[in-house]
Enzyme design. Structure first.
Site, PDB file in Angstrom:
ATOM      1  CE  LYS A 203       4.072  -1.312  -0.523  1.00 56.23           C
ATOM      2  NZ  LYS A 203       3.804  -0.231  -1.470  1.00 56.23           N
ATOM      3  NE  ARG A 213      -4.252   0.017   0.669  1.00 60.31           N
ATOM      4  CZ  ARG A 213      -4.103  -1.306   0.791  1.00 60.31           C
ATOM      5  NH1 ARG A 213      -5.155  -2.062   1.039  1.00 60.31           N
ATOM      6  NH2 ARG A 213      -2.914  -1.867   0.670  1.00 60.31           N
ATOM      7  NE  ARG A 224      -1.847  -1.849  -2.405  1.00 54.77           N
ATOM      8  CZ  ARG A 224      -2.680  -1.117  -3.157  1.00 54.77           C
ATOM      9  NH1 ARG A 224      -3.071  -1.559  -4.323  1.00 54.77           N
ATOM     10  NH2 ARG A 224      -3.123   0.047  -2.724  1.00 54.77           N
ATOM     11  CD  GLU A 240      10.647  -9.142  -4.559  1.00 57.39           C
ATOM     12  OE1 GLU A 240      11.211  -8.247  -5.207  1.00 57.39           O
ATOM     13  OE2 GLU A 240       9.559  -9.633  -4.901  1.00 57.39           O
ATOM     14  CE  LYS A 255       4.903   0.994   2.588  1.00 61.34           C
ATOM     15  NZ  LYS A 255       4.604   1.741   1.390  1.00 61.34           N
TER      16      LYS A 255
HETATM   17  C1  PBG Z   1       1.951   2.346  -2.523  1.00 56.14           C
HETATM   18  C2  PBG Z   1       2.179   2.650  -1.080  1.00 56.14           C
HETATM   19  C3  PBG Z   1       1.439   2.230   0.029  1.00 56.14           C
HETATM   20  C4  PBG Z   1       2.048   2.798   1.147  1.00 56.14           C
HETATM   21  C5  PBG Z   1       3.115   3.556   0.706  1.00 56.14           C
HETATM   22  N1  PBG Z   1       3.201   3.429  -0.668  1.00 56.14           N
HETATM   23  C6  PBG Z   1       0.181   1.465   0.107  1.00 56.14           C
HETATM   24  C7  PBG Z   1       0.154   0.052  -0.275  1.00 56.14           C
HETATM   25  O1  PBG Z   1       1.136  -0.535  -0.705  1.00 56.14           O
HETATM   26  O2  PBG Z   1      -0.944  -0.516  -0.177  1.00 56.14           O
HETATM   27  C8  PBG Z   1       1.579   2.621   2.560  1.00 56.14           C
HETATM   28  C9  PBG Z   1       2.164   3.591   3.544  1.00 56.14           C
HETATM   29  C10 PBG Z   1       1.497   3.577   4.866  1.00 56.14           C
HETATM   30  O3  PBG Z   1       0.649   2.721   5.171  1.00 56.14           O
HETATM   31  O4  PBG Z   1       1.827   4.457   5.677  1.00 56.14           O
HETATM   32  N2  PBG Z   1       1.771   3.536  -3.263  1.00 56.14           N
END
Ligand code: PBG
Length: 330
Positions: A203, A213, A224, A240, A255
């Site tokens: 990720k 957000r 992050r 990972e 992702k």
């Molecule tokens: C974390 C999470 C995120 C997304 C899914 N799970 C946000 C992040 O990591 O900042 C993003 C999904 C999207 O942008 O469609 N809970």
């Protein structure tokens, strides 16, 4: 590999002549079972709330979420991934409402599970960012840094509460070191060996999460980058991935999807567990926005984006278009 250069009789275009021919020789096909729908449920609203940056996607009420889950069953997709949006006043530094059995995500898991039973895989995002007042995916130490091991304790509890609420699958998305192992142990401790873990193994810290957000009313200031991955790296993803598999991941995810197809391809070559990819909010928003302006053909662009993700090696795709596209494939 045969070389055809000296054999003028071979003409690849013959296999592109008609839609029926192209359909027959297609090497990649989309199927409703490929898809998982990410869905947002918001506490304390009487009507679904549109998300401006994601035209066509809403923050559901408990009732409209149940309806969306039934639509997902009817469309034949594989799963629904739930995200909870608590009332602002319920957020705190520890993300307590993420582990409260009456918290919005847990309530919604019970609602959806009661509605769909085992007809649809009910999945939950296992992360604290929707529930913390600082918006980070974990709890903070005295210096304001995300505290890895203190966060793992919160995730362990969260996994148990989500399993109790009816999740078939938990999606560990917080990018803390050791989270898959801790979550596996926590589930096994309460006799929930049946609940599987979809590990967000790879990720990246991505600008394409922007619209999400808004979707979850995130309180995050800053970014992050100390826990999500750097877009420059490949080797890091492979490490990972190996760790998550050692710790007991049943399935792994990459992702975002579109900007990371090279990673997806490597991951799917490297593992024999199912690989998912998450076509995230920004990927969705870009196509919707360009289509709204009349700059691209919306339906063709959506299918092409999904086909690319599947061709790169994803077994399953989380996409906000899951139900819409699955319906066109039946
Ligand atoms: C974390 C999470 C995120 C997304 C899914 N799970 C946000 C992040 O990591 O900042 C993003 C999904 C999207 O942008 O469609 N809970």
């Amino acid at each position: 590999m045969t070389t055809y250069g000296s054999f003028p009789g071979t003409r690849p275009r013959r296999l592109r002549t008609t839609p029926a021919m192209r359909r027959m020789v297609a090497e990649t096909r989309l199927h409703p079972a490929d898809f998982i729908l990410p869905a947002f449920v918001r506490e304390g609203v009487g009507e679904p709330v549109p998300i401006a940056a994601m035209p066509g996607v809403v923050q559901h009420t408990r009732d409209s979420l149940k309806k969306a889950a039934l639509d997902a069953v009817e469309a034949g997709i594989s799963g629904i991934m739930l995200f909870g949006v608590p009332e602002e006043s319920k957020k705190d530094a520890a993300g307590t409402c993420g582990t409260d059995p009456e918290g919005i995500l847990q309530v919604a898991l019970r609602d959806v599970r009661a509605e769909v039973g085992d007809e649809l895989l009910v999945m939950s995002d296992l992360c604290l960012d929707e529930f913390t007042d600082h918006g980070h995916c974990g709890v903070l130490d005295a210096e304001g840094r995300v505290d890895n091991d203190a966060t793992l304790e919160r995730y362990a509890e969260m996994a148990q509460v989500q399993a109790d609420a009816g999740a078939h699958v938990v999606g560990t998305s917080g990018m803390m070191d050791g989270q898959v192992g801790v979550v596996r142990d926590a589930l096994d401790q309460i006799g929930r060996e049946d609940v599987s873990i979809l590990a967000y193994a790879v990720k990246y810290a991505s600008a394409f999460y922007g619209p999400f957000r808004e979707a979850v009313g995130s309180s995050l200031q800053g970014d992050r980058s100390t826990y999500q991955q750097d877009a420059a790296n490949i080797g890091e993803s492979m490490r990972e991935l190996a760790l998550d598999l050692q710790e007991g991941a049943d399935m792994v995810m990459v992702k975002p999807a579109g900007p990371y197809l090279d990673i997806l391809s490597r991951v799917s070559d490297a593992v024999d567990v199912p690989v998912a990819a998450y076509q995230i909010s920004g990927e969705y928003a870009m196509i919707e926005a360009a289509a709204e302006k009349g700059w691209i053909d919306r339906e063709r662009a959506i299918l092409e984006s999904l086909l690319g993700i599947k061709r790169a090696g994803a077994r399953n795709i989380l996409t906000y278009w899951a139900v819409e596209v699955a319906r066109t494939l039946r």
